[in-house]
Design a protein around this motif. Structure first.
Motif, PDB file in Angstrom:
ATOM      1  N   ARG A  23      11.400 -18.031 -49.536  1.00 52.53           N
ATOM      2  CA  ARG A  23      10.521 -17.775 -50.349  1.00 52.53           C
ATOM      3  C   ARG A  23      10.701 -16.576 -51.241  1.00 52.53           C
ATOM      4  NH1 ARG A  23       5.932 -20.830 -50.994  1.00 52.53           N
ATOM      5  NH2 ARG A  23       5.777 -22.671 -49.597  1.00 52.53           N
ATOM      6  N   ASN A  24      12.068 -16.005 -51.422  1.00 51.86           N
ATOM      7  CA  ASN A  24      12.628 -14.848 -51.800  1.00 51.86           C
ATOM      8  C   ASN A  24      12.175 -13.625 -51.332  1.00 51.86           C
ATOM      9  OD1 ASN A  24      13.561 -16.757 -53.824  1.00 51.86           O
ATOM     10  ND2 ASN A  24      11.890 -16.589 -55.047  1.00 51.86           N
ATOM     11  N   GLY A  54      10.992 -15.093 -59.973  1.00 50.76           N
ATOM     12  CA  GLY A  54      11.495 -15.945 -58.990  1.00 50.76           C
ATOM     13  C   GLY A  54      11.571 -17.097 -59.389  1.00 50.76           C
ATOM     14  N   ASP A  55      10.938 -18.185 -58.526  1.00 53.59           N
ATOM     15  CA  ASP A  55      10.697 -19.603 -58.972  1.00 53.59           C
ATOM     16  C   ASP A  55       9.425 -20.072 -58.879  1.00 53.59           C
ATOM     17  OD1 ASP A  55       9.968 -20.139 -56.144  1.00 53.59           O
ATOM     18  OD2 ASP A  55      12.082 -19.804 -55.742  1.00 53.59           O
ATOM     19  N   GLU A  56       9.265 -21.535 -59.226  1.00 52.10           N
ATOM     20  CA  GLU A  56       7.654 -22.033 -59.035  1.00 52.10           C
ATOM     21  C   GLU A  56       6.861 -21.758 -58.015  1.00 52.10           C
ATOM     22  OE1 GLU A  56      10.658 -25.069 -58.146  1.00 52.10           O
ATOM     23  OE2 GLU A  56      10.365 -23.479 -59.451  1.00 52.10           O
ATOM     24  N   ARG A  57       7.728 -21.668 -56.918  1.00 52.60           N
ATOM     25  CA  ARG A  57       6.844 -21.316 -55.602  1.00 52.60           C
ATOM     26  C   ARG A  57       6.750 -19.952 -55.322  1.00 52.60           C
ATOM     27  NH1 ARG A  57       8.581 -23.823 -50.039  1.00 52.60           N
ATOM     28  NH2 ARG A  57      10.474 -22.269 -50.491  1.00 52.60           N
ATOM     29  N   ALA A  58       7.627 -19.120 -55.441  1.00 60.67           N
ATOM     30  CA  ALA A  58       7.432 -17.634 -55.001  1.00 60.67           C
ATOM     31  C   ALA A  58       7.995 -16.838 -56.180  1.00 60.67           C
ATOM     32  CB  ALA A  58       7.889 -17.413 -53.611  1.00 60.67           C
ATOM     33  N   PHE A  59       7.504 -15.805 -56.254  1.00 62.78           N
ATOM     34  CA  PHE A  59       7.991 -14.402 -56.876  1.00 62.78           C
ATOM     35  C   PHE A  59       8.869 -13.611 -55.956  1.00 62.78           C
ATOM     36  CE2 PHE A  59       7.313 -10.042 -58.104  1.00 62.78           C
ATOM     37  CZ  PHE A  59       8.131  -9.987 -59.398  1.00 62.78           C
ATOM     38  N   VAL A  60       8.033 -13.081 -55.045  1.00 62.49           N
ATOM     39  CA  VAL A  60       8.911 -12.679 -53.749  1.00 62.49           C
ATOM     40  C   VAL A  60       7.488 -12.661 -52.668  1.00 62.49           C
ATOM     41  CG1 VAL A  60       9.516 -10.365 -52.575  1.00 62.49           C
ATOM     42  CG2 VAL A  60      10.318 -11.005 -55.041  1.00 62.49           C
ATOM     43  N   ALA A 105       3.911 -17.595 -55.907  1.00 63.59           N
ATOM     44  CA  ALA A 105       3.295 -16.450 -55.215  1.00 63.59           C
ATOM     45  C   ALA A 105       4.054 -15.223 -55.112  1.00 63.59           C
ATOM     46  CB  ALA A 105       3.019 -17.122 -53.613  1.00 63.59           C
ATOM     47  N   ALA A 106       3.123 -13.932 -55.249  1.00 62.51           N
ATOM     48  CA  ALA A 106       3.477 -12.562 -55.246  1.00 62.51           C
ATOM     49  C   ALA A 106       2.833 -12.240 -53.767  1.00 62.51           C
ATOM     50  CB  ALA A 106       3.472 -11.885 -56.421  1.00 62.51           C
ATOM     51  N   THR A 125      -0.822 -20.905 -62.330  1.00 58.72           N
ATOM     52  CA  THR A 125      -0.765 -21.356 -60.996  1.00 58.72           C
ATOM     53  C   THR A 125      -0.184 -20.203 -60.017  1.00 58.72           C
ATOM     54  OG1 THR A 125       1.549 -22.029 -61.255  1.00 58.72           O
ATOM     55  CG2 THR A 125       0.121 -23.635 -61.765  1.00 58.72           C
ATOM     56  N   ALA A 126      -0.062 -18.952 -60.425  1.00 62.21           N
ATOM     57  CA  ALA A 126       0.581 -17.952 -59.725  1.00 62.21           C
ATOM     58  C   ALA A 126      -0.806 -17.493 -58.712  1.00 62.21           C
ATOM     59  CB  ALA A 126       0.778 -16.781 -60.644  1.00 62.21           C
TER      60      ALA A 126
END
Length: 255
Positions: A23-24, A54-60, A105-106, A125-126
């Motif tokens: 997840r980055n 990032g991507d659709e699952r995770a920023f960082v 998610a961040a 969705t973030a």
């Protein structure tokens, strides 16, 4: 590069965190690559705005605990936190506008990176969460103090002390996020906004970024007025200004 994907589009430099298997999460390799990219694009006149995403699952998702948890003592982990803290200080004072485009998610250190940027765009969705307290630690990269300055003492302390995760609507209400857009439009909206900034002459961008830093650092108001007068006067004699005035006067029929 192993952990980042970079791209330049119309004056906008995109930095995409790319460690999808974790997840980055930030590791030492990512720190090194971030240092290299920031140093390169800081001096590149073709890059006027920097975007982090990032991507659709995770920023960082924060620091890479698998890698960092091997460091058990304060003396062992401090150099890692200090290095990332200095890196985010460089980011905050880069002299060019920076945007965090948060699609997933961040959390933890991901939030610390986001609040180091000048603007934060989020998808609908973030998610955001300063989750460090739940791990028995505090923010380690300067994100806590930046959050307090950004959203105020009570709201910041509520997020820091509880580790609560909030959605993008709540983040917008708190002042943590500047704009919320549908997830499928996030990068398009960020690029559009960044290109609007990038159309501004670079010396003007750099001047306003310096002004913002001076205000944040508590410069005396009279000194700021003097600085603005001198900066405007310096730019007044530039060819860019003279050409722009001539175009304006011709368009309005006064030349």
């Amino acid at each position: 590069m192993q952990t980042l994907i970079t791209e330049q589009k119309n004056g906008v430099g995109w930095i995409r965190f790319h460690r999808p298997d974790v997840r980055n999460a930030v590791n030492l390799q990512m720190m090194q690559e971030l240092e290299e990219v920031l140093a390169k694009w800081k001096s590149d006149s073709d890059v006027k705005v920097l975007v982090f995403t990032g991507d659709e699952r995770a920023f960082v998702s924060g620091g890479d605990l698998t890698e960092f948890h091997r460091l058990k003592t304060a003396d062992a982990i401090y150099p890692v936190h200090a290095r990332m803290g200095r890196l985010l200080d460089v980011l905050e004072r880069l002299g060019k506008p920076t945007i965090a485009a948060v699609g997933g998610a961040a959390v933890g250190g991901g939030c610390e990176i986001a609040v180091s940027c000048d603007f934060r765009f989020a998808s609908d969705t973030a998610k955001f969460g300063f989750i460090q307290a739940g791990l028995g630690i505090t923010t380690g990269w300067g994100g806590g103090s930046r959050l307090i300055r950004l959203v105020g003492r009570s709201r910041a302390l509520a997020l820091l002390l509880t580790g609560e995760r909030i959605d993008s609507t709540q983040a917008f209400q708190y002042g943590l996020v500047d704009r919320v857009v549908p997830s499928e439009q996030l990068e398009e909206e960020v690029q559009r906004f960044a290109e609007t900034i990038a159309r501004t002459p670079l010396p003007v961008i750099e001047a306003y970024m310096e002004l913002a830093n001076r205000v944040r650092d508590g410069a005396d108001p009279q000194e700021l007025t003097e600085w603005e007068s001198r900066t405007c006067s310096r730019l007044w004699e530039s060819d860019v200004h003279h050409r722009a005035v001539e175009i304006f006067l011709r368009r309005t029929g006064r030349l």
